[in-house]
Design a protein around this motif. Sequence first.
Motif, PDB file in Angstrom:
ATOM      1  N   GLU A 164       0.613  -1.000  -0.256  1.00  0.00           N
ATOM      2  CA  GLU A 164       0.263   0.053   0.284  1.00  0.00           C
ATOM      3  C   GLU A 164       0.870   0.911   0.077  1.00  0.00           C
ATOM      4  OE1 GLU A 164      -3.065   0.128   3.150  1.00  0.00           O
ATOM      5  OE2 GLU A 164      -3.522  -1.907   2.401  1.00  0.00           O
TER       6      GLU A 164
ATOM      7  N   VAL B 177      -5.100   2.867  -6.682  1.00  0.00           N
ATOM      8  CA  VAL B 177      -6.029   1.983  -5.351  1.00  0.00           C
ATOM      9  C   VAL B 177      -5.585   0.418  -6.411  1.00  0.00           C
ATOM     10  CG1 VAL B 177      -7.210   0.528  -4.000  1.00  0.00           C
ATOM     11  CG2 VAL B 177      -7.038   3.233  -4.631  1.00  0.00           C
TER      12      VAL B 177
ATOM     13  N   GLU C 125      -6.328  -3.717  -6.942  1.00  0.00           N
ATOM     14  CA  GLU C 125      -6.744  -5.078  -6.053  1.00  0.00           C
ATOM     15  C   GLU C 125      -5.535  -6.207  -5.842  1.00  0.00           C
ATOM     16  OE1 GLU C 125      -9.764  -4.640  -4.816  1.00  0.00           O
ATOM     17  OE2 GLU C 125     -10.405  -2.611  -5.434  1.00  0.00           O
ATOM     18  N   ASN C 126      -4.407  -5.853  -5.622  1.00  0.00           N
ATOM     19  CA  ASN C 126      -3.806  -6.956  -5.316  1.00  0.00           C
ATOM     20  C   ASN C 126      -2.792  -7.816  -3.676  1.00  0.00           C
ATOM     21  OD1 ASN C 126      -3.227  -4.758  -3.746  1.00  0.00           O
ATOM     22  ND2 ASN C 126      -0.925  -4.686  -4.377  1.00  0.00           N
ATOM     23  N   PHE C 127      -4.430  -8.288  -4.372  1.00  0.00           N
ATOM     24  CA  PHE C 127      -4.327  -9.148  -3.084  1.00  0.00           C
ATOM     25  C   PHE C 127      -3.806 -10.270  -2.793  1.00  0.00           C
ATOM     26  CE2 PHE C 127      -9.435  -8.180  -4.501  1.00  0.00           C
ATOM     27  CZ  PHE C 127      -9.002  -7.146  -2.681  1.00  0.00           C
TER      28      PHE C 127
END
Length: 87
Positions: free
Chosen positions: A37, A49, A51-53
Amino acid sequence: MANRWLRLEVYPLFAAVGVAVGICGFQLVRNICFNPEVRVSKENRAAGVLENFSEGEKYAEHFLRKYVRNRAPEIMPSVNSFFTEPK
């Protein structure tokens, strides 16, 4: 003047402050370099932002957390078992 600060009683204080500064420095470098982050470069900040879970899970599930997960929360297990288990 130097003799006032370099007494034998001051060394544990220097050690404790040194360890605390080392831990803070380690955490700062870890967050700046490896936290998904935190974006330092301008190109990465422009991405917005993401979405790199998988990257976030890799950061959160580090080696120490995996090592400690299935262990009992004891600092000295042999001393604990000596005082708690009946003979």
